[in-house]
Scaffold this motif. Structure first.
Motif, PDB file in Angstrom:
ATOM      1  N   PRO A  91      -5.981   6.069   2.210  1.00 13.67           N
ATOM      2  CA  PRO A  91      -6.282   7.311   2.427  1.00 13.67           C
ATOM      3  C   PRO A  91      -5.913   7.911   0.853  1.00 13.67           C
ATOM      4  O   PRO A  91      -4.938   7.440   0.314  1.00 13.67           O
ATOM      5  CB  PRO A  91      -5.369   7.825   3.437  1.00 13.67           C
ATOM      6  N   TYR A  92      -6.615   8.842   0.467  1.00 11.53           N
ATOM      7  CA  TYR A  92      -6.591   9.731  -0.664  1.00 11.53           C
ATOM      8  C   TYR A  92      -6.718   8.714  -2.093  1.00 11.53           C
ATOM      9  O   TYR A  92      -7.604   8.924  -2.952  1.00 11.53           O
ATOM     10  CB  TYR A  92      -5.107  10.296  -0.650  1.00 11.53           C
ATOM     11  N   PHE A  93      -5.959   8.033  -2.157  1.00 13.02           N
ATOM     12  CA  PHE A  93      -5.789   7.079  -3.468  1.00 13.02           C
ATOM     13  C   PHE A  93      -6.828   5.924  -3.410  1.00 13.02           C
ATOM     14  O   PHE A  93      -7.171   5.236  -4.553  1.00 13.02           O
ATOM     15  CB  PHE A  93      -4.401   6.492  -3.697  1.00 13.02           C
ATOM     16  N   GLY A  94      -7.411   5.632  -2.178  1.00  9.86           N
ATOM     17  CA  GLY A  94      -8.254   4.328  -2.163  1.00  9.86           C
ATOM     18  C   GLY A  94      -9.472   4.232  -3.079  1.00  9.86           C
ATOM     19  O   GLY A  94      -9.728   3.454  -3.961  1.00  9.86           O
ATOM     20  N   PHE A 130       3.320  10.430   1.158  1.00 14.44           N
ATOM     21  CA  PHE A 130       4.773   9.625   1.460  1.00 14.44           C
ATOM     22  C   PHE A 130       4.675   8.592   2.233  1.00 14.44           C
ATOM     23  O   PHE A 130       5.081   7.227   1.884  1.00 14.44           O
ATOM     24  CB  PHE A 130       5.723  10.642   2.375  1.00 14.44           C
ATOM     25  N   ALA A 131       3.699   8.492   3.457  1.00 14.19           N
ATOM     26  CA  ALA A 131       3.599   7.272   3.941  1.00 14.19           C
ATOM     27  C   ALA A 131       2.948   6.053   3.250  1.00 14.19           C
ATOM     28  O   ALA A 131       3.158   5.182   3.325  1.00 14.19           O
ATOM     29  CB  ALA A 131       2.528   7.720   5.169  1.00 14.19           C
ATOM     30  N   THR A 189       3.284   5.833   0.033  1.00  6.94           N
ATOM     31  CA  THR A 189       4.134   5.389  -0.839  1.00  6.94           C
ATOM     32  C   THR A 189       5.144   4.223  -0.346  1.00  6.94           C
ATOM     33  O   THR A 189       5.346   3.187  -0.918  1.00  6.94           O
ATOM     34  CB  THR A 189       4.887   6.464  -1.960  1.00  6.94           C
ATOM     35  N   VAL A 190       5.698   4.666   0.637  1.00  9.25           N
ATOM     36  CA  VAL A 190       7.023   3.918   1.507  1.00  9.25           C
ATOM     37  C   VAL A 190       6.215   2.831   2.058  1.00  9.25           C
ATOM     38  O   VAL A 190       6.537   1.578   1.850  1.00  9.25           O
ATOM     39  CB  VAL A 190       7.335   4.672   2.399  1.00  9.25           C
ATOM     40  N   GLY A 191       5.001   2.835   2.718  1.00  5.59           N
ATOM     41  CA  GLY A 191       4.169   1.614   3.225  1.00  5.59           C
ATOM     42  C   GLY A 191       3.660   0.804   2.151  1.00  5.59           C
ATOM     43  O   GLY A 191       4.042  -0.564   2.660  1.00  5.59           O
ATOM     44  N   GLY A 192       3.291   1.183   1.180  1.00  2.00           N
ATOM     45  CA  GLY A 192       3.057   0.312   0.171  1.00  2.00           C
ATOM     46  C   GLY A 192       4.130  -0.475  -0.611  1.00  2.00           C
ATOM     47  O   GLY A 192       4.121  -1.865  -1.034  1.00  2.00           O
ATOM     48  N   LYS A 193       5.325   0.093  -0.698  1.00  2.00           N
ATOM     49  CA  LYS A 193       6.368  -0.606  -1.044  1.00  2.00           C
ATOM     50  C   LYS A 193       7.080  -1.626  -0.078  1.00  2.00           C
ATOM     51  O   LYS A 193       7.774  -2.521  -0.627  1.00  2.00           O
ATOM     52  CB  LYS A 193       7.763   0.507  -1.367  1.00  2.00           C
ATOM     53  N   ILE A 194       6.804  -1.258   1.062  1.00  2.00           N
ATOM     54  CA  ILE A 194       7.374  -2.294   2.286  1.00  2.00           C
ATOM     55  C   ILE A 194       6.505  -3.328   2.255  1.00  2.00           C
ATOM     56  O   ILE A 194       6.933  -4.685   2.429  1.00  2.00           O
ATOM     57  CB  ILE A 194       7.752  -1.420   3.506  1.00  2.00           C
ATOM     58  N   ALA A 195       5.271  -2.887   2.445  1.00  2.00           N
ATOM     59  CA  ALA A 195       4.271  -4.080   2.951  1.00  2.00           C
ATOM     60  C   ALA A 195       3.038  -4.397   2.196  1.00  2.00           C
ATOM     61  O   ALA A 195       2.089  -4.781   2.509  1.00  2.00           O
ATOM     62  CB  ALA A 195       3.798  -4.187   4.250  1.00  2.00           C
ATOM     63  N   VAL A 217      -0.678  -3.593   0.321  1.00  2.00           N
ATOM     64  CA  VAL A 217      -1.872  -2.844   0.590  1.00  2.00           C
ATOM     65  C   VAL A 217      -1.885  -2.726   2.326  1.00  2.00           C
ATOM     66  O   VAL A 217      -2.293  -1.404   2.351  1.00  2.00           O
ATOM     67  CB  VAL A 217      -3.045  -3.734   0.325  1.00  2.00           C
ATOM     68  N   ILE A 218      -1.581  -3.651   3.105  1.00  2.00           N
ATOM     69  CA  ILE A 218      -1.455  -3.100   4.628  1.00  2.00           C
ATOM     70  C   ILE A 218      -0.469  -2.109   4.930  1.00  2.00           C
ATOM     71  O   ILE A 218      -0.729  -1.465   5.752  1.00  2.00           O
ATOM     72  CB  ILE A 218      -0.973  -4.741   5.277  1.00  2.00           C
ATOM     73  N   GLY A 219       0.559  -2.203   4.170  1.00  2.00           N
ATOM     74  CA  GLY A 219       1.417  -1.009   4.488  1.00  2.00           C
ATOM     75  C   GLY A 219       0.873   0.363   4.146  1.00  2.00           C
ATOM     76  O   GLY A 219       1.309   1.271   4.765  1.00  2.00           O
ATOM     77  N   MET A 220       0.021   0.542   2.891  1.00  2.00           N
ATOM     78  CA  MET A 220      -0.477   1.438   2.480  1.00  2.00           C
ATOM     79  C   MET A 220      -1.461   2.008   3.525  1.00  2.00           C
ATOM     80  O   MET A 220      -1.535   3.153   3.791  1.00  2.00           O
ATOM     81  CB  MET A 220      -1.050   1.423   1.183  1.00  2.00           C
ATOM     82  N   PHE A 221      -2.167   1.192   4.204  1.00  2.00           N
ATOM     83  CA  PHE A 221      -2.894   1.600   5.122  1.00  2.00           C
ATOM     84  C   PHE A 221      -2.508   1.986   6.509  1.00  2.00           C
ATOM     85  O   PHE A 221      -2.669   2.917   7.082  1.00  2.00           O
ATOM     86  CB  PHE A 221      -4.085   0.345   5.359  1.00  2.00           C
ATOM     87  N   LEU A 222      -1.502   0.980   6.933  1.00  2.00           N
ATOM     88  CA  LEU A 222      -0.908   1.191   8.324  1.00  2.00           C
ATOM     89  C   LEU A 222       0.125   2.361   8.331  1.00  2.00           C
ATOM     90  O   LEU A 222       0.593   2.693   9.202  1.00  2.00           O
ATOM     91  CB  LEU A 222      -0.402   0.023   8.941  1.00  2.00           C
ATOM     92  N   GLY A 223       0.650   2.743   6.830  1.00  2.00           N
ATOM     93  CA  GLY A 223       1.626   3.404   6.892  1.00  2.00           C
ATOM     94  C   GLY A 223       1.507   4.958   7.372  1.00  2.00           C
ATOM     95  O   GLY A 223       2.124   5.614   8.162  1.00  2.00           O
ATOM     96  N   VAL A 224       0.100   5.351   7.246  1.00  2.00           N
ATOM     97  CA  VAL A 224      -0.476   6.744   7.783  1.00  2.00           C
ATOM     98  C   VAL A 224      -0.343   6.975   9.042  1.00  2.00           C
ATOM     99  O   VAL A 224       0.243   7.893   9.802  1.00  2.00           O
ATOM    100  CB  VAL A 224      -1.578   6.990   7.088  1.00  2.00           C
ATOM    101  N   PRO A 225      -1.023   6.116  10.021  1.00  6.75           N
ATOM    102  CA  PRO A 225      -0.779   6.218  11.395  1.00  6.75           C
ATOM    103  C   PRO A 225       0.625   6.039  11.828  1.00  6.75           C
ATOM    104  O   PRO A 225       0.964   6.951  13.091  1.00  6.75           O
ATOM    105  CB  PRO A 225      -1.651   5.048  12.012  1.00  6.75           C
TER     106      PRO A 225
END
Length: 442
Positions: free
Chosen positions: A326-329, A385-386, A388-394, A396-404
């Motif tokens: 989302p947003y940055f994609g 926030f979702a 950023t944190v998701g991308g740091k943890i996992a 590209v997959i974290g950046m996608f799944l962080g939002v839901p």
């Protein structure tokens, strides 16, 4: 005389009850006896107390959990590596569950369609066969799409990559010619600062190629093992997803048995409501974003073909995949496409950037709201926030799944806060009033 002597010989305690009766203000002290007297010859044993035993168990559990959390925080690298190993082992099952979750709406759609077809043709199909047909049709469509992509799109992408690799020496020569031109016509410029990184890159590149050639056999073996492991994981993922789609009723039945077994009966309706809303938030975003990204990738391919831009299949797939974020994609997908086209023509690179900007506005204002709607209900700050944190943890997959995931956590937190306010009999109007008072003070 004898009578007086006999009275004197009687024990004085014989008249004690009479004295107590005469003086009721001085009662005889009570004698307490042990309700569970210890038999003679045996030592007193430990008396069980379920309340103290439960408190001890809770205390022990808290001490162990605190020690584990403290150790995990103090040695975060080891903890992260340990979680990485666990994730690597469970990855086929996690991705299999995610694949089944994404394909479940399509399977359900074909299940209803085959049911209506069976009613019209007066065919009696058992539930198991009915489910197998729906899953088979779904996977035939998915695999057919993958095969068509590999057959027609993959060769184009390979040719684009080879052609782009052949353009790199030409681009390098053009940059050197540009620096020579600037040195000749603008002698006051410090061209050496620009040419030094380029001239230093060539020896490093040659050394890297020599090292690769020297270690070619181990590298080929390592790559072969990685490809074999990847193929095995993909097969396990597909098998797990098929099993979950076929046996989803039994799996859900087992989950609800656990919920009914451990959750108080009065909380069951609330639990059902919460799980239904979490499923709606997650599924609407994941499935909707997948459809939205596929449409954006297809539109990018059509527009680039109309504008006659090079590397159309490669760049369109990059834009479609990165649009899942989302947003940055769209902006993340625009950077490699612009750099690739910059080697060919700066004008075409500029045209591509303008096209991506228009496509992103169309997606954000028209297509996205139509498909996704207000699927998460999150504000832009929490989405950032979702990501950023998701991308740091996992990644590209974290950046996608962080939002839901953050959307589900936000919904659960909102439910809990509403419950706490209701328990304290504080309405939302009181909170709004406090906010207005703060605004007036400012």
């Amino acid at each position: 005389m004898q009578k007086q002597i006999s009275e004197a010989k009687k024990p004085k305690t014989a008249h004690a009850p009479a004295r107590h009766a005469e003086h009721p203000t001085h009662p005889e002290p009570a004698v307490y006896s042990d309700p569970s007297p210890v038999p003679p010859g045996e030592s007193q044993r430990f008396i069980k107390n379920s309340r103290y035993f439960t408190i001890c168990i809770y205390g022990l559990v808290m001490i162990v959990m605190s020690a584990v959390i403290f150790k995990a925080i103090m040695d975060f690298k080891t903890t992260k590596a340990w979680f990485g190993q666990i994730f690597g082992i469970l990855a086929p099952f996690i991705f299999g569950a995610l694949l089944a979750y994404v394909l479940n709406p399509m399977v359900h759609m074909f299940y209803l369609a085959t049911g209506k077809l069976a009613e019209k043709t007066n065919l009696k199909i058992r539930h198991g066969l009915h489910t197998v047909i729906s899953i088979a049709v779904t996977y035939i469509i998915v695999f057919g799409f993958i095969i068509v992509t590999l057959r027609y799109v993959l060769p184009e992408i390979t040719d684009n990559i080879i052609d782009f690799a052949n353009q790199i020496p030409k681009a390098y020569d053009a940059i050197l010619d540009l620096t020579n031109y600037l040195q000749k016509h603008f002698p006051d410029l410090d061209i050496a600062a620009l040419t030094k990184p380029l001239t230093d890159t060539i020896p490093d590149l040659i050394k890297t190629l020599r090292d690769m050639a020297t270690n070619m056999v181990p590298a080929i073996y390592s790559i072969s093992m990685s490809i074999a492991s990847w193929i095995i994981n993909v097969l396990i993922t597909i098998i797990v997803s098929m099993y979950m789609l076929y046996d989803k009723r039994r799996l859900m039945h087992g989950c609800w048995r656990v919920i009914y077994a451990f959750l108080p009966k009065k909380y069951i309706p609330t639990c059902q409501e919460i799980l239904a809303e979490c499923n709606r938030l997650f599924s609407n975003f994941v499935v909707g974003k997948f459809i939205d990204s596929a449409i954006i990738g297809l539109l990018c391919f059509i527009l680039m073909t109309i504008l006659r831009l090079e590397y159309t299949p490669l760049i369109s797939i990059i834009v479609g995949v990165t649009n899942m974020i989302p947003y940055f994609g769209p902006f993340i997908g625009a950077v490699p496409g612009a750099l690739i086209l910059l080697f060919i023509s700066p004008l075409k690179s500029l045209i591509f950037l303008v096209m991506i900007l228009v496509l992103q506005q169309f997606d954000g204002l028209i297509l996205g709201p139509k498909i996704l709607g207000n699927s998460t209900g999150m504000k832009p700050l929490w989405i950032i926030f979702a990501i950023t944190v998701g991308g740091k943890i996992a990644g590209v997959i974290g950046m996608f799944l962080g939002v839901p995931v953050v959307a589900v956590i936000s919904y659960l937190l909102d439910r809990y806060l509403s419950y706490r306010l209701q328990k304290k009999r504080i309405s939302e109007s009181v909170v709004e009033g406090a906010l207005k008072n703060m605004e007036l003070d400012d």
